[in-house]
Structures are given as C-alpha cells and as structure tokens.
Scaffold this motif. Structure first.
Motif, short mmCIF file in Angstrom:
data_model
loop_
_atom_site.label_atom_id
_atom_site.label_comp_id
_atom_site.label_asym_id
_atom_site.label_seq_id
_atom_site.Cartn_x
_atom_site.Cartn_y
_atom_site.Cartn_z
N UNK A 16 0.84 -1.38 -0.15
CA UNK A 16 0.10 0.05 0.00
C UNK A 16 0.89 1.24 -0.03
N UNK A 17 2.01 1.35 0.65
CA UNK A 17 2.80 2.52 0.80
C UNK A 17 3.11 3.13 -0.61
N UNK A 18 3.36 1.95 -1.47
CA UNK A 18 3.67 2.57 -2.68
C UNK A 18 2.72 3.43 -3.45
N UNK A 19 1.56 2.90 -3.33
CA UNK A 19 0.44 3.85 -3.73
C UNK A 19 0.18 5.08 -3.38
N UNK A 20 0.50 5.34 -1.69
CA UNK A 20 0.49 6.43 -1.17
C UNK A 20 1.58 7.46 -1.77
N UNK A 21 2.84 6.85 -1.89
CA UNK A 21 4.02 7.54 -2.38
C UNK A 21 3.63 8.21 -3.74
N UNK A 22 2.78 7.29 -4.47
CA UNK A 22 2.57 7.77 -5.98
C UNK A 22 1.45 9.06 -5.97
N UNK A 23 0.91 9.43 -4.69
CA UNK A 23 0.01 10.34 -4.60
C UNK A 23 0.64 11.56 -4.01
N UNK A 24 2.05 11.66 -3.58
CA UNK A 24 2.60 12.55 -2.90
C UNK A 24 2.43 14.12 -3.51
N UNK A 25 2.80 14.09 -4.73
CA UNK A 25 2.66 15.45 -5.38
C UNK A 25 1.25 15.84 -5.32
N UNK A 26 0.17 14.84 -5.44
CA UNK A 26 -1.19 15.52 -5.78
C UNK A 26 -1.64 15.97 -4.19
#
Length: 377
Positions: free
Chosen positions: A1-11
């Motif tokens: 799940x962490x990789x999904x959250x990290x993909x959202x960091x900029x947004x």
C-alpha cells in the motif's frame, strides 16, 4: 500500500497547500466545499452537498458494512502577526488531506465489498457541525466511524500514533448580570457588578467533584463598565468554561455551578441570566473499532510506536455521532506529527510526512474493518 500512497505525494501536497492557504471559518467553508467536491468528482466519485449548509459527503463502494471517515473542515479565527484572520492552527487542513488521500488510495485498491463514506464536516470548532450532519442523516446506516486528529508533541512524537483519543466533555456558558449604574459617591444605591463577578469567581473555586475524574470551571471573559471612572457599573457580561473527563462529571459540575450562581443572586439580590453557548460531549470509544485502529497502526508503524489511547481535556464534536447513534462503533486516530508549539497556536507547525502516515493507517483500518481479502492488504 505504501507505494500507492507515495505515488500520490505530489497531488496530496497540492491539496494540502491549497487548503492551508485558503482557510475558512465555521459555517463559511463554501470555497473549501466546492474545491473538495470538484477534486473528488474528477475521479468519478459520487458526491452529495447540502443546500442550507457547507460540507459534503463522498462515497465509494456499495453494500454493508458501511464505514465512514470524518474530516473536519473549518479554521479558527485568531490573531496572526497582529491581524485577526482565519487560520488552520488545529490541523483541519491536514485532516481533509488525509481523508482525500485515503479515498484516492482505496480507489486504486478497488473495494470488493462494503461502502466507505467520507464525511467532510463543517464547523467542528463551534462544536455543532456534527449535529448538522446527523440532522442530514449521513450516519443513519453507518456501522463504523473513524476520525483523525494531529496531536501536539507533548502527547505524541512524530512516528507515533494512538488508536483512540479520549476527549473530555466541555460546556460553555454566557452569563449576564443585570442591574443599574450608580454614582461612585453613592455605592449604597446599587450593586457593583464587578463585585458580583468577583464573588462568582471565588465561589467557583469551592466546587468539588470526585478527584479521580479531572474537571475544571473558570471565568474566561468579564466585561463591565464604561469610560467614566466615577460610575459603578450595575451590569456585566461574562463567560464560563466548564470541562470534565466524563459526561456524568460534567453534568454534576454544571449543577453545582448553577447552585453557586443562584447563591450569588440571593446574596446580592441581583438578576443573573445564563445561556448555554456550546456543549461538546466526552468520548465514547468502541473497543472493536479501537482494536481495528490499533492493528492498523502496528501494520504501519510497528508495536514500539503504537501508543495507548490518549486522555486529553480537549473536546471534539466527533463524539456527537456516537452519542446520538449508540449503535455506531467509533474511534479517532491520534496522529503524532512533531506538532509544536501546540494546537490553536497561531504559528503551529507539524511534520507533513505525518499526512502520509495517517493515510496509510486509516486505509489499513478501513481494510481491517471491511475484512477485505488478504491480497488487498
């Protein structure tokens, strides 16, 4: 799940920056409501707004169980660098960002069962925004309810979290001493409202409850008199702040305060009117919801950084949801963020990495509650 959250960091950084830069006061969160509405609708999420108040509901999934996440929206009105303005010094901008992040994460995970409802609630700071949402029946079918609140560094350090915040109850009262002014040379012709107020202050110090339950009552405002020093004021306005760690203790405290005020009225033969401004109930934490949250914290931060439920004298109208709907199983995540110098401080700062941590924990808590297949965890 962490990789999904990290993909959202900029947004998510973009979302937080916008919310932080555009604070709005209680019941005036119009632009915030529109912003979040448009934001989540871009992802095809169903949204419901209300014609007579701010706030909105965003919902994904279908069927039972129905699990809700509540995020408060309003800012405080306070002096910042000499200017009275709306200011997000309680972390509501972070709470909204966390809720948005959880929603986006769940969209990527694709729910296989159950409904998740995101309640973006107005007017937490005035203590009655949740009552409006309850009136709108947004939690009538809710089985579990989760909230989140950043905690000051005195309670939690960054990288720590607690599965429940045990808020105390608060009652806020406005009082009015009603009388007539008299000449400073003839004090025997009237009653000095300042002396009445001083007596109230002293008598309130003599209130005693069970010492095992924290409580306090204090005068927080007193206004009397005008510009002339030779006039004895007969009238005054004052406010009282009452707090207790349990709802029962607050009821006892309120009763004793009214008894003391009545004694002052008789002592001075003066009229004193009391009016309740606001009431916030103490926390009613569900053990099962707390267990799901604790499991989620351990999954994200490990056992060493999982702290016992926090007892705090502060209040939150989140607990109205369970007071009005006792069937709802609820708890609030206490999130460490190195927040200092404290909540409601005009220059409050925190480590924004806590937003990502909060998203992970709340998402895990929802998955634990929905009991999704292991492949989704």
């Amino acid at each position: 799940m962490r990789h999904i959250v990290e993909e959202l960091v900029e947004k998510l950084n973009e979302v937080f920056e916008h919310l932080h830069a555009n604070p709005e006061l209680s019941w005036k969160e119009e632009k915030t409501t529109v912003y979040i509405k448009h934001l989540v609708e871009e992802y095809g999420v169903e949204v419901k707004t209300f014609p007579d108040c701010t706030g909105l509901i965003a919902e994904i999934g279908n069927g039972k169980p129905v699990v809700a996440v509540r995020a408060d929206m309003d800012a405080l009105s306070q002096e910042v660098d000499g200017v009275i303005q709306a200011n997000h010094s309680c972390g509501h901008d972070a709470h909204m960002t966390i809720a948005v992040g959880v929603l986006f994460t769940l969209l990527k995970l694709k729910l296989s069962k159950g409904t998740v409802r995101f309640i973006f609630q107005p007017a937490e700071e005035t203590g009655n925004g949740s009552l409006k949402m309850i009136e709108k029946q947004v939690v009538n079918d809710v089985d579990y309810l989760y909230g989140v609140h950043l905690r000051p560094i005195q309670e939690l350090k960054g990288g720590q979290a607690a599965p429940a915040i045990i808020h105390g109850a608060g009652l806020f009262i406005e009082g009015k001493i009603i009388g007539e002014d008299t000449h400073g040379a003839r004090p025997h012709l009237g009653v000095n409202a300042i002396e009445v107020g001083a007596t109230i202050v002293e008598l309130l110090k003599g209130i005693y409850l069970d010492p095992q339950v924290p409580y306090s009552v204090k005068v927080t405002k007193f206004h009397s008199g005008g510009q002339n020093a030779n006039i004895i004021p007969g009238s005054a306005m004052f406010s009282l702040d009452m707090r207790a760690q349990s709802n029962n203790a607050l009821q006892q405290l309120h009763s004793k305060v009214k008894h003391k005020i009545n004694a002052v009225k008789s002592m001075y033969d003066v009229n004193i009117i009391l009016r309740t401004i606001d009431y916030v109930p103490a926390a009613e934490i569900d053990k099962q919801a707390q267990a799901f949250m604790k499991e989620a914290i351990i999954q994200v931060l490990g056992k060493d950084n999982t702290v016992d439920p926090i007892v705090t004298s502060g209040g939150d109208d989140f607990h109205y949801y369970t007071i009005k709907h006792p069937n709802i199983k609820a708890t609030m995540l206490g999130l460490g963020a190195n927040l200092k110098p404290g909540l409601h401080h005009p220059k409050m700062t925190f480590d924004r990495k806590a937003i990502l941590t909060g998203i992970e924990i709340l998402t895990h808590a929802l998955i634990n509650t929905l009991n999704l297949p292991e492949s989704h965890k």
